[in-house]
Design an enzyme around this catalytic site. Structure first.
Site, PDB file in Angstrom:
ATOM      1  N   GLN A 825      -2.482  -1.435  -4.561  1.00 50.75           N
ATOM      2  CA  GLN A 825      -1.644  -0.872  -5.617  1.00 50.75           C
ATOM      3  C   GLN A 825      -0.160  -1.062  -5.318  1.00 50.75           C
ATOM      4  OE1 GLN A 825      -1.928   0.359  -8.532  1.00 50.75           O
ATOM      5  NE2 GLN A 825       0.117   1.236  -8.797  1.00 50.75           N
ATOM      6  N   GLU A 826       0.213  -0.876  -4.069  1.00 46.00           N
ATOM      7  CA  GLU A 826       1.634  -0.917  -3.715  1.00 46.00           C
ATOM      8  C   GLU A 826       2.214  -2.324  -3.785  1.00 46.00           C
ATOM      9  OE1 GLU A 826       3.809   1.278  -3.247  1.00 46.00           O
ATOM     10  OE2 GLU A 826       2.801   3.157  -2.816  1.00 46.00           O
TER      11      GLU A 826
END
Length: 949
Positions: A825-826
């Protein structure tokens, strides 16, 4: 003592340099920066042997060098600060006889055009993708870089030219065994020459090969000390020149990764001396050129880049010429720089041609070639849709015509910018030029242009003068924008006064609703209690206004934050009941249900959740969310069958969505993201043939077992060859731009995209590998992409950086599956990812947090740039996430919210929700962390399915 011996000794002297010395030796000019005590001793020695001047600054250095070596051009050395520097460098100085080049040095900021290009996401957001900010980019400003002031020299007779080096250009070609794909670059042809893979050394003994392979792995994850040690050990233990050659090349790479430019130069010179004719000669030459460019050794860099073109021309020529132009500009050789930029434009590349064109036009204009510059500016304007670029082209064309003495045309372009692009910064310069030539500008437009250019005082004076002179003006813009100027200046009283002027005097103006909402938003920043009456007043005096549902939702949210739940529920319900056609109706009914649930009024909550499901304009996600909460209410009321029905409805309404997955967990009585026993190994030897046989069947083509042989197809494409070359030369931003262009060109071609995924995975660009695999499945029009064979899922959700993630998770007692979901996600596994908030690396650690972590775990010699080194970033991120898990009693949702939005925010939401993870998600009052939690939960489930035992 021999001068050469002295230079070698001084090379290894440490200490902080404080004094420069320069002295000639044969054909060389030796330059030193030394600690003062060493300098004093050395100067005494030099004085006894001959003479050498002392200098105290870079400017003085250049002056003294010019005096000592009159006919020879000298180079000022600006040493890097990241690593300790050798005390002395000695290089041969030469007279520039050939035209020059320009690559981006490793530390140079990418152009705005490149940043824009990087923002394009090619695949739709789906079950395994997140719409995250791309970290290679910055917010769009323009697709060109602004040059500084225009210089007007004497009029020359013809524009400069540059003689191309004798190299063969490799045209981009579509793969020969699949349908032809047109190249994105406008200057490239539609044929491709097959190029052999990069040279490789002969097979090495296992022990030496293992050391070298391990060193390369260490370089990839940022373990530079370990890499250097392994390469050096390989050199020491080597039994053949071939072994030593490869290991020594590794040392050159290591020095460049460290940004130890002087060390790179020394290692490269030694390599080229010891291994003439090496297969790595071209790469070493390029790295040495890059290092010289970084320390302002522009003449030497130019010659080395030209040598590189001789060794390996026809692949990344555009980038090399771009580097050469950069060097020539720094040397003041604008004619050579302009010619090199033209060569860069003419050679194939994926992106950046508009920037290069504008830079070349700027140089031509400064040299007096206004007509040629105008032609380029016209071309750029015709190919761009950016307001900022179009404004700039108007300004530059106006200046060029002014230089030619054609004021009529100059005024025409200045006026065009003023009339069409008041929001662009360059329009302010165009307006001033227009006024300087006797033109006129409407006062309101003039004030807007001044405001957008940051000329706030001038803007206030212009707006106020107009308002005073036109009290009956029927347009709200002067007062509205005057309020914005006061707000930017922090003048609260005048801001509110002007907004009230709009509200009281212009009820029928399009800006009327904006004034109400923006006034309320401003008051929120001062005190929630001030804003709520403003929003409610707006709804009362103008109930049919388009933004009333929005204003009421703000009032409801603020009431919640003030713990006035009864008022919040009433306002939420009012939106749903009075504005059923609004796109906020379903959300408002749902939020009313959440407030009632928090109050313990389950029947009212049930009614509002049922209402939320019924709005026709509600999205599938909104309906699934309401079904989930209907199930929770039914369960709380003891209606187990009703709960099961509602949760099954949630699953059926939005399959694969977060709320569907969570409903499935509730049916099983499970908490979200329960740790599992995961193994991050998979049998590629078995899975890959199955996947390729399936792909061949889907495409209706034969399968001889070589479907994944990307070297025969993708590997022959010029864009791939540029990307691979740039990647290996540590220019990964540019390499990624080429890969994005390649992926764009292959859209719809399932086989090519699959092969590109394999190629990018092998290269180490996991972002490209993930998206290419997904794009390949999209090209097959699969309804459920997870129905494809497992190998495709492993490409999309691979155990990338397993050697870092799993040990860090074990060391800091973090669930490795959760750590993988968090990294995906990051950063989507982009090692150089950087957000607009300066978060960096795989786990997007911001610099202040990096300082905090380094201090707490005692990381030695930490500096901010370490955050881009994967092994440090993962270690830091895992430790920090562990801290959040401990703070929030191992509540993963609260820890994720803290990681994303800060512990303070998460603490407030955690206090409201108690131990109910579903309620926690809904009381998170910021859209980004709420979406963040849901997406990581989805990723967690996928990784669990893929790697769970």
């Amino acid at each position: 003592m021999h001068w050469a011996c002295l230079s070698k000794i001084l090379w290894y002297i440490g200490g902080q340099p404080s004094t420069y010395i320069v002295f000639p030796y044969g054909t060389m000019t030796i330059m030193c920066r030394l600690p003062t005590p060493i300098f004093i001793a050395l100067f005494a020695f030099i004085t006894a042997c001959g003479s050498a001047p002392t200098v105290e600054s870079l400017d003085d250095l250049q002056t003294q060098v010019a005096a000592v070596v009159t006919p020879v051009e000298t180079e000022a050395v600006a040493l890097p600060t990241e690593t300790p520097e050798p005390a002395l460098t000695a290089t041969a100085t030469v007279v520039l006889e050939l035209p020059s080049v320009t690559p981006l040095p490793p530390t140079q900021v990418p152009t705005i055009e490149q940043q824009q290009e990087a923002q394009v996401d090619l695949a739709p957001i789906a079950d395994d993708q997140v719409a995250v900010e791309n970290p290679d980019t910055a917010p769009e400003q323009s697709d060109l870089v602004v040059s500084a002031n225009v210089i007007t020299p004497a009029t020359p007779t013809e524009p400069p030219t540059i003689v191309p080096t004798a190299t063969t250009i490799v045209a981009d070609v579509a793969p020969t065994e699949v349908p032809t794909v047109a190249d994105a670059a406008p200057t490239e042809t539609a044929t491709v020459a097959v190029v052999a893979p990069p040279p490789t050394a002969e097979a090495l003994p296992e022990s030496i090969a293992g050391l070298i392979g391990g060193g390369n792995d260490d370089l990839f994850v940022g373990r530079w000390d370990e890499a250097q040690a392994k390469f050096q050990t390989a050199i020491d233990q080597a039994t053949s020149d071939a072994e030593r050659e490869v290991a020594t090349y590794g040392l050159v790479q290591t020095s460049m990764y460290r940004r130890d430019y002087l060390g790179t130069i020394a290692q490269a010179e030694a390599f080229l001396q010891n291994y003439p004719g090496s297969g790595f000669q071209d790469e070493v030459t390029f790295l040495m050129a890059d290092a010289h460019l970084a320390i302002e050794g522009y003449t030497k860099a130019t010659l080395l880049f030209q040598e590189y073109l001789t060794l390996n021309g026809g692949v990344i020529d555009s980038y090399v010429y771009e580097h050469m132009a950069l060097a020539q500009e720094a040397l003041g050789n604008d004619e050579a720089a302009a010619a090199a930029k033209q060569q860069a434009i003419d050679a194939p590349r994926a992106t950046g041609s508009l920037t290069l064109k504008q830079e070349r036009a700027d140089l031509l204009l400064s040299l007096g070639f206004a007509e040629q510059a105008i032609a380029i500016y016209n071309d750029i304007a015709a190919s761009s849709s950016s307001v900022l670029t179009l404004s700039r082209m108007d300004l530059f064309r106006g200046r060029a015509y002014a230089q030619l003495g054609d004021d009529t045309k100059a005024i025409e372009f200045y006026q065009h910018a003023v009339d069409n692009y008041p929001q662009a910064y360059d329009t302010y310069s165009a307006m001033n030029a227009l006024l300087g030539k006797g033109g006129t500008v409407d006062p309101v437009r003039k004030a807007l242009i001044e405001y957008n250019a940051g000329q706030l005082s001038n803007s206030i004076a212009t707006f106020q003068a107009f308002i005073d002179a036109n009290p009956d003006y029927t347009d709200a813009r002067p007062a509205y924008y005057l309020a914005q100027v006061y707000l930017d200046l922090g003048d609260v009283a005048n801001y509110e006064a002007q907004m009230r002027r709009v509200i009281e005097n212009y009820p029928n103006d399009p800006l009327y609703a904006d004034a109400w909402v923006e006034l309320g938003e401003f008051q929120e920043g001062i005190d929630y209690k001030l804003a709520i009456p403003t929003y409610l007043e707006y709804a009362a005096v103008s109930p049919s206004s388009s933004r009333v549902p929005e204003a009421l939702s703000y009032a409801a949210r603020l009431s919640e934050r003030l713990d006035d739940l009864q008022v919040a529920a009433e306002i939420w319900g009012r939106i749903a009941d009075q504005y059923p056609a609004s796109d906020r109706a379903s959300e408002s009914a749902f939020q009313a249900g959440i407030v009632h649930f928090r109050q313990g009024d389950l029947p009212l909550a049930q009614a509002r959740f049922s209402q939320a499901v019924g709005f026709a304009q509600a999205s599938a996600e909104e309906r699934a969310r309401a079904h989930l909460w209907l199930g929770k209410v039914s369960n709380a009321l003891g209606d187990g069958n009703g709960a099961q029905t509602s949760w099954n409805n949630a699953i059926a309404t939005a399959p694969g969505n977060y709320y569907a997955r969570r409903a499935d967990e509730l049916l099983r009585g499970e908490a979200p993201m329960l740790p599992i026993n995961a193994s991050f190994d998979f049998d590629e030897a078995t899975q890959r043939p199955i996947a390729e046989a399936w792909l061949a069947q889907q495409l209706g083509i034969g399968n001889d077992g070589s479907l994944g042989d990307w070297r025969r197809t993708v590997g022959t494409d010029g864009r791939w060859q540029r990307a691979e070359t740039l990647w290996n030369l540590q220019h990964r931003f540019e390499a990624s731009a080429e890969l994005r262009a390649l992926r764009a060109a292959y859209q719809g071609e399932a086989l090519l995209l699959y092969q590109l995924s394999l190629a990018c995975r092998e290269l180490g660009d996991y972002y490209c590998a993930i998206w290419s695999a997904r794009n390949s499945l999209d090209a097959l029009n699969l309804v459920d992409t997870f129905s494809a064979p497992d190998f495709f899922t492993h490409l999309r959700f691979g155990p990338y950086f397993k050697e870092l993630v799993v040990p860090a998770a074990e060391k800091w007692e973090v669930d490795p599956v959760l750590l993988y979901a968090l990294i995906r996600q990051e950063s989507f596994f982009q090692t150089a990812a950087r957000s607009s908030a300066a978060a960096q690396g795989l786990m997007q650690v911001i610099p202040p947090t990096g300082d905090y972590i380094a201090a707490n775990i005692g990381w030695p010699n930490y500096q901010e740039s370490d955050l881009t080194r994967p092994y440090i970033n993962v270690e830091f991120g895992a430790w920090y996430f562990r801290q959040q898990m401990r703070t929030f009693d191992n509540n993963a949702y609260a820890a994720l919210a803290a990681y994303n939005a800060g512990p303070g925010n998460s603490q407030r939401w955690y206090a409201i929700s108690g131990n109910d993870p579903d309620l926690f998600v809904e009381v998170v009052r910021l859209s980004e962390p709420r979406r963040y939690i849901r997406r990581i939960n989805e990723f967690y489930d996928i990784y669990s399915d893929v790697f769970g035992n």
